[in-house]
Motif scaffolding. Structure first.
Motif, PDB file in Angstrom:
ATOM      1  N   ALA A 174     153.156   6.291  43.283  1.00  0.00           N
ATOM      2  CA  ALA A 174     154.663   6.877  42.634  1.00  0.00           C
ATOM      3  C   ALA A 174     154.843   8.042  43.790  1.00  0.00           C
ATOM      4  CB  ALA A 174     154.162   7.398  41.546  1.00  0.00           C
ATOM      5  N   PRO A 209     151.940   1.262  33.491  1.00  0.00           N
ATOM      6  CA  PRO A 209     152.601   2.376  33.839  1.00  0.00           C
ATOM      7  C   PRO A 209     152.422   3.210  32.304  1.00  0.00           C
ATOM      8  CG  PRO A 209     154.126   1.090  34.202  1.00  0.00           C
ATOM      9  CD  PRO A 209     153.044   0.035  33.630  1.00  0.00           C
ATOM     10  N   LYS A 248     160.957   2.442  47.633  1.00  0.00           N
ATOM     11  CA  LYS A 248     160.736   1.698  46.340  1.00  0.00           C
ATOM     12  C   LYS A 248     160.840   0.391  46.484  1.00  0.00           C
ATOM     13  CE  LYS A 248     162.553   5.688  43.613  1.00  0.00           C
ATOM     14  NZ  LYS A 248     163.722   6.262  42.869  1.00  0.00           N
ATOM     15  N   ILE A 296     152.278   7.206  32.915  1.00  0.00           N
ATOM     16  CA  ILE A 296     153.294   7.397  33.736  1.00  0.00           C
ATOM     17  C   ILE A 296     154.732   6.628  33.095  1.00  0.00           C
ATOM     18  CG2 ILE A 296     154.341   6.772  36.063  1.00  0.00           C
ATOM     19  CD1 ILE A 296     151.360   6.464  36.796  1.00  0.00           C
ATOM     20  N   SER A 354     149.468   6.761  40.531  1.00  0.00           N
ATOM     21  CA  SER A 354     150.176   8.036  40.702  1.00  0.00           C
ATOM     22  C   SER A 354     150.306   8.343  42.316  1.00  0.00           C
ATOM     23  CB  SER A 354     149.135   9.080  40.192  1.00  0.00           C
ATOM     24  OG  SER A 354     148.944   8.983  38.598  1.00  0.00           O
ATOM     25  N   LEU A 371     158.627   5.078  33.573  1.00  0.00           N
ATOM     26  CA  LEU A 371     159.400   4.339  34.626  1.00  0.00           C
ATOM     27  C   LEU A 371     160.626   4.105  33.790  1.00  0.00           C
ATOM     28  CD1 LEU A 371     156.846   1.683  35.932  1.00  0.00           C
ATOM     29  CD2 LEU A 371     157.354   4.057  36.670  1.00  0.00           C
ATOM     30  N   LEU A 407     156.961   2.942  40.538  1.00  0.00           N
ATOM     31  CA  LEU A 407     156.866   4.533  40.317  1.00  0.00           C
ATOM     32  C   LEU A 407     157.581   5.297  41.447  1.00  0.00           C
ATOM     33  CD1 LEU A 407     153.158   4.361  39.514  1.00  0.00           C
ATOM     34  CD2 LEU A 407     155.087   4.134  37.817  1.00  0.00           C
ATOM     35  N   VAL A 408     158.455   4.720  42.188  1.00  0.00           N
ATOM     36  CA  VAL A 408     159.010   5.431  43.321  1.00  0.00           C
ATOM     37  C   VAL A 408     160.129   6.372  42.849  1.00  0.00           C
ATOM     38  CG1 VAL A 408     158.038   4.578  45.430  1.00  0.00           C
ATOM     39  CG2 VAL A 408     159.614   3.211  43.958  1.00  0.00           C
TER      40      VAL A 408
END
Length: 112
Positions: A57, A91, A66, A96, A54, A98, A13-14
């Motif tokens: 991320a 995710p 990451k 989220i 979250s 990705l 999530l970076v």
């Protein structure tokens, strides 16, 4: 150790930059609430797990962050028998998006 499996999913999530500011300890702490779910859960992940994803991320602002998170998750996941389907869906189940697949076969050097 089981907490590292959760880290595997959340690491992805970076964002992007240059030098890693995040540590493996940070990744594990953020993903710890996901371990039980990823090992023996079903359905939707717990709210604390999604909150950790979250947080991870947001903390992974650079390419180096990451890659560090990815390597930490991969190394930790080697010792944990997590449900691959739950890890891959984490995710999405946390809302989220990705740009890559969550998998133990991910080439962390290609994450940017």
């Amino acid at each position: 150790m089981a907490q590292l499996a959760a880290v595997f999913v959340l690491l992805f999530l970076v964002v992007a930059a240059s030098e890693a500011a995040i540590t493996c300890s940070d990744v594990i702490n953020d993903l710890r609430p996901c371990v039980s779910y990823l090992v023996s859960g079903a359905g939707k992940p717990p709210a604390a797990c999604c909150a950790g994803v979250s947080t991870l991320a947001s903390a992974s602002a650079s390419s180096a962050d990451k890659k560090t998170a990815c390597e930490c998750i991969k190394n930790s996941a080697k010792n944990i028998k997590l449900k691959a389907d739950l890890a891959q869906a984490l995710p999405k189940n946390c809302g989220i998006n990705l740009p890559f697949a969550v998998s133990p076969n991910t080439d962390c050097s290609k994450i940017g």
